[in-house]
Design an enzyme around this catalytic site. Structure first.
Site, PDB file in Angstrom:
ATOM      1  N   HIS A 311       0.863  -1.193   0.000  1.00  0.00           N
ATOM      2  CA  HIS A 311       0.000   0.000   0.000  1.00  0.00           C
ATOM      3  C   HIS A 311       0.892   1.233   0.000  1.00  0.00           C
ATOM      4  O   HIS A 311       1.961   1.244   0.605  1.00  0.00           O
ATOM      5  CB  HIS A 311      -0.901   0.011   1.249  1.00  0.00           C
ATOM      6  CG  HIS A 311      -2.061   0.931   1.091  1.00  0.00           C
ATOM      7  ND1 HIS A 311      -1.968   2.272   1.315  1.00  0.00           N
ATOM      8  CD2 HIS A 311      -3.332   0.695   0.691  1.00  0.00           C
ATOM      9  CE1 HIS A 311      -3.136   2.835   1.080  1.00  0.00           C
ATOM     10  NE2 HIS A 311      -3.984   1.908   0.692  1.00  0.00           N
ATOM     11  N   ASP A 369      -7.852  -5.545  -0.032  1.00  0.00           N
ATOM     12  CA  ASP A 369      -8.285  -6.327  -1.202  1.00  0.00           C
ATOM     13  C   ASP A 369      -7.935  -7.796  -1.083  1.00  0.00           C
ATOM     14  O   ASP A 369      -8.513  -8.634  -1.763  1.00  0.00           O
ATOM     15  CB  ASP A 369      -7.638  -5.742  -2.465  1.00  0.00           C
ATOM     16  CG  ASP A 369      -8.089  -4.316  -2.654  1.00  0.00           C
ATOM     17  OD1 ASP A 369      -7.274  -3.405  -2.444  1.00  0.00           O
ATOM     18  OD2 ASP A 369      -9.276  -4.114  -2.938  1.00  0.00           O
TER      19      ASP A 369
HETATM   20  C1  SDX Z   1      -6.126   0.143  -2.932  1.00  0.00           C
HETATM   21  O1  SDX Z   1      -4.482   4.714  -2.190  1.00  0.00           O
HETATM   22  C2  SDX Z   1      -5.345   4.056  -1.551  1.00  0.00           C
HETATM   23  O2  SDX Z   1      -5.758   4.371  -0.455  1.00  0.00           O
HETATM   24  C3  SDX Z   1      -5.875   2.854  -2.275  1.00  0.00           C
HETATM   25  C4  SDX Z   1      -6.888   2.020  -1.494  1.00  0.00           C
HETATM   26  C5  SDX Z   1      -8.144   2.802  -1.244  1.00  0.00           C
HETATM   27  O3  SDX Z   1      -8.875   2.424  -0.309  1.00  0.00           O
HETATM   28  O4  SDX Z   1      -8.453   3.716  -2.040  1.00  0.00           O
HETATM   29  O5  SDX Z   1      -6.337   1.601  -0.263  1.00  0.00           O
HETATM   30  C6  SDX Z   1      -7.295   0.775  -2.275  1.00  0.00           C
HETATM   31  O6  SDX Z   1      -5.856   0.457  -4.062  1.00  0.00           O
HETATM   32  C7  SDX Z   1      -5.258  -0.820  -2.136  1.00  0.00           C
HETATM   33  C8  SDX Z   1      -3.997  -1.285  -2.941  1.00  0.00           C
HETATM   34  C9  SDX Z   1      -4.471  -2.414  -3.859  1.00  0.00           C
HETATM   35  N1  SDX Z   1      -3.420  -2.736  -4.855  1.00  0.00           N
HETATM   36  C10 SDX Z   1      -2.824  -3.934  -4.831  1.00  0.00           C
HETATM   37  O7  SDX Z   1      -2.996  -4.809  -3.966  1.00  0.00           O
HETATM   38  C11 SDX Z   1      -1.914  -4.165  -6.040  1.00  0.00           C
HETATM   39  C12 SDX Z   1      -0.562  -4.706  -5.549  1.00  0.00           C
HETATM   40  N2  SDX Z   1       0.118  -3.643  -4.815  1.00  0.00           N
HETATM   41  C13 SDX Z   1       1.088  -2.825  -5.533  1.00  0.00           C
HETATM   42  O8  SDX Z   1       0.711  -2.564  -6.872  1.00  0.00           O
HETATM   43  C14 SDX Z   1       1.602  -1.656  -4.718  1.00  0.00           C
HETATM   44  O9  SDX Z   1       1.856  -2.121  -3.464  1.00  0.00           O
HETATM   45  C15 SDX Z   1       0.764  -0.394  -4.611  1.00  0.00           C
HETATM   46  C16 SDX Z   1       0.435   0.179  -5.956  1.00  0.00           C
HETATM   47  C17 SDX Z   1      -0.474  -0.678  -3.846  1.00  0.00           C
HETATM   48  C18 SDX Z   1       1.598   0.630  -3.829  1.00  0.00           C
HETATM   49  O10 SDX Z   1       2.709   0.868  -4.568  1.00  0.00           O
HETATM   50  P1  SDX Z   1       3.746   2.028  -4.103  1.00  0.00           P
HETATM   51  O11 SDX Z   1       3.504   2.492  -2.725  1.00  0.00           O
HETATM   52  O12 SDX Z   1       3.766   3.076  -5.155  1.00  0.00           O
HETATM   53  O13 SDX Z   1       5.066   1.284  -3.960  1.00  0.00           O
HETATM   54  P2  SDX Z   1       5.966   0.796  -5.148  1.00  0.00           P
HETATM   55  O14 SDX Z   1       5.106   0.336  -6.286  1.00  0.00           O
HETATM   56  O15 SDX Z   1       6.994   1.837  -5.422  1.00  0.00           O
HETATM   57  O16 SDX Z   1       6.640  -0.485  -4.507  1.00  0.00           O
HETATM   58  C19 SDX Z   1       7.649  -0.314  -3.513  1.00  0.00           C
HETATM   59  C20 SDX Z   1       8.500  -1.557  -3.644  1.00  0.00           C
HETATM   60  C21 SDX Z   1       8.917  -1.841  -5.087  1.00  0.00           C
HETATM   61  O17 SDX Z   1      10.149  -2.526  -5.039  1.00  0.00           O
HETATM   62  P3  SDX Z   1      11.508  -1.636  -5.302  1.00  0.00           P
HETATM   63  O18 SDX Z   1      11.296  -0.887  -6.611  1.00  0.00           O
HETATM   64  O19 SDX Z   1      11.587  -0.668  -4.105  1.00  0.00           O
HETATM   65  O20 SDX Z   1      12.606  -2.655  -5.334  1.00  0.00           O
HETATM   66  O21 SDX Z   1       7.730  -2.707  -3.221  1.00  0.00           O
HETATM   67  C22 SDX Z   1       7.545  -3.590  -4.308  1.00  0.00           C
HETATM   68  C23 SDX Z   1       7.886  -2.828  -5.585  1.00  0.00           C
HETATM   69  O22 SDX Z   1       8.414  -3.702  -6.586  1.00  0.00           O
HETATM   70  N3  SDX Z   1       6.148  -3.995  -4.275  1.00  0.00           N
HETATM   71  C24 SDX Z   1       5.702  -5.237  -4.455  1.00  0.00           C
HETATM   72  C25 SDX Z   1       4.297  -5.153  -4.283  1.00  0.00           C
HETATM   73  N4  SDX Z   1       3.951  -3.897  -4.038  1.00  0.00           N
HETATM   74  C26 SDX Z   1       5.079  -3.171  -4.041  1.00  0.00           C
HETATM   75  N5  SDX Z   1       6.356  -6.400  -4.741  1.00  0.00           N
HETATM   76  C27 SDX Z   1       5.558  -7.497  -4.861  1.00  0.00           C
HETATM   77  N6  SDX Z   1       4.209  -7.510  -4.688  1.00  0.00           N
HETATM   78  C28 SDX Z   1       3.552  -6.363  -4.409  1.00  0.00           C
HETATM   79  N7  SDX Z   1       2.233  -6.380  -4.247  1.00  0.00           N
END
Ligand code: SDX
Length: 435
Positions: A311, A369
């Site tokens: 998140h 989720d």
């Molecule tokens: C919702 O914003 C909100 O409030 C949203 C929400 C709401 O109520 O409105 O809470 C609802 O959207 C919840 C989130 C649902 N999405 C998912 O479950 C999809 C999977 N999650 C990721 O796509 C990700 O975690 C995000 C998009 C939710 C958050 O991404 P960030 O904070 O922008 O972080 P990032 O993408 O920069 O990731 C940070 C690191 C990265 O690695 P590095 O580049 O630092 O090496 O963490 C890794 C990412 O590769 N990473 C993951 C991961 N999520 C982040 N690796 C594996 N699996 C994951 N799910």
């Protein structure tokens, strides 16, 4: 909305002899903010923050999240207390008005919502234009956007009376429109709302009742769905809420703004994650295949991510996931499907991921989720309806935030700047002169 930001000093910027001094403010809770509205004027430079990881877009008094402590407050009330003690409709009043309603205030509000649950008969013709296998989110975007073609008496955003009617219409009709999208996809007749039912019971009946027999709502399942809706109502300035605010900042009508929010929520990184999480659990299939997927999630060359994990704000745990986990077990117990194979995979995946150094270091925890998909599947909803239910609940938050934006004197049309790294100015060359 009157600003309640408290002055907390200043911050200076010094770049190539250009100095800027900017006021710092504090809110009720959370980090201080630097007011950079005069940044370009004072320094001649723009700030740069793709994804807005360090940028506040507005002052808001609706929802507060503390990502480190795993706190989520709706108008100051903790989400776990509201989920346990209140109802979706009562919290809708709270989010819109700022205070919990008295008995009389609630009855008046509930009556107004109930009296707007039917849709214009001609609106039904939109559905027959879609293929039966159209994704219900595509239908929702289209039909909600089309509401502006029917309700000309509530699109003047400068009239508070019209804003209120449009808000109640949107909240009241979303379940009806969503249920119609589901019924259309399975070839069953649309079911009219019943005014003697509560908001969530009404929605369940419109989805699962058939004209051939009576339908009794299971109170345990209705209560669990009401909790799921409560957990999804608002969440500060997430992607879809920011989309609604940005669309609203141009003066677009409320139905167009909500349609824009639905479009943004559809993405798998946002509201589409519950559908994507369930599809991922189904793809993993069995517990013994979990290590293969954990390895893929860590592999930078593999775009695969564990859907339902991580998140932008919560870096310890998502408090909604805690409540959702409890609700999912209540539903699966009530339905006698505690041994659902997908749940087994989910429980094992959660356990492994929470013990894995990579996920601990990246602060990746199950978000809401991760559990909502399993629960919605057990309640009888097809996977592609999951984000529709998220949109149904989030409509209250979108409306509350849209209203707050329109009542905020500091708000103006949103128009971000950029850093340009394209070609410098050059003259046109006729095609016969090009090599
Ligand atoms: C919702 O914003 C909100 O409030 C949203 C929400 C709401 O109520 O409105 O809470 C609802 O959207 C919840 C989130 C649902 N999405 C998912 O479950 C999809 C999977 N999650 C990721 O796509 C990700 O975690 C995000 C998009 C939710 C958050 O991404 P960030 O904070 O922008 O972080 P990032 O993408 O920069 O990731 C940070 C690191 C990265 O690695 P590095 O580049 O630092 O090496 O963490 C890794 C990412 O590769 N990473 C993951 C991961 N999520 C982040 N690796 C594996 N699996 C994951 N799910």
């Amino acid at each position: 909305m009157e600003s309640k930001m408290k002055p907390a000093g200043t911050m200076t910027v010094d770049f190539k002899g250009k100095k800027g001094e900017f006021p710092v403010y504090e809110g009720t809770d959370g980090p201080p903010v630097v007011d950079i509205r005069t940044f370009a004027k004072q320094t001649g430079a723009f700030t740069f923050d793709p994804g807005f990881t360090s940028t506040g877009s507005c002052e808001s008094q609706i929802t507060f999240i503390d990502g480190k402590k795993g706190v989520l407050l709706y108008r100051g009330y903790p989400i776990d207390q509201l989920a346990e003690k209140s109802t979706f409709m009562e919290i809708a009043y709270l989010l819109l008005k700022g205070e919990l309603p008295t008995k009389m205030e609630f009855e008046e509000f509930n009556e107004s919502i109930t009296m707007h649950t039917m849709v214009h008969e001609q609106l039904k013709r939109f559905y027959s234009g879609f293929r039966r296998d159209a994704h219900p989110m595509a239908i929702l975007v289209g039909v909600v956007g089309a509401l502006a073609a029917f309700y000309h008496d509530s699109t003047d955003i400068n009239d508070p009376v019209q804003r209120k009617i449009a808000s109640h219409r949107m909240i009241a009709k979303m379940p009806t429109i969503a249920a119609m999208a589901y019924k259309y996809s399975i070839g069953q007749p649309f079911v009219f709302p019943q005014n003697n039912l509560g908001y969530t019971e009404n929605f369940m009946r419109m989805c699962f009742a058939v004209p051939a027999e009576d339908y009794e709502v299971n109170p345990v399942l209705a209560d669990a769905l009401d909790k799921i809706f409560i957990l999804h109502m608002d969440h500060e300035q997430n992607a879809s809420t920011s989309t609604v605010r940005l669309a609203g900042s141009s003066g677009a009508n409320p139905f167009a703004c909500i349609a824009a929010g639905i479009a943004s929520l559809w993405g798998p990184a946002h509201g589409g994650a519950n559908e994507a999480a369930l599809n991922m659990l189904a793809e993993i299939g069995t517990v013994d295949r979990i290590p293969e997927y954990i390895a893929r999630a860590k592999d930078k060359s593999d775009p695969f991510r564990l859907m339902g994990f991580g998140h932008r704000v919560y870096k310890n745990y998502d408090p909604r996931a805690t409540v959702m986990r409890k609700a999912s077990h209540e539903v699966l117990n009530a339905l006698g499907v505690e041994n659902d194979p997908l749940l087994q995979v989910a429980m094992e995946l959660e356990k492994i991921a929470l013990e894995d150094p990579y996920f601990i270091e990246k602060k990746l925890y199950p978000n809401i989720d991760f559990y909502s998909g399993i629960t919605l599947k057990a309640l009888g909803f097809p996977t592609e309806m999951f984000t529709v239910l998220f949109a149904l609940a989030r409509t209250v938050g979108w409306i509350a935030q849209w209203t707050e934006m329109l009542e905020d004197p500091s708000q103006k049309i949103g128009r971000p700047r950029q850093v340009y790294t394209g070609a410098g100015m050059r003259d046109f060359v006729n095609i016969d002169k090009r090599s």
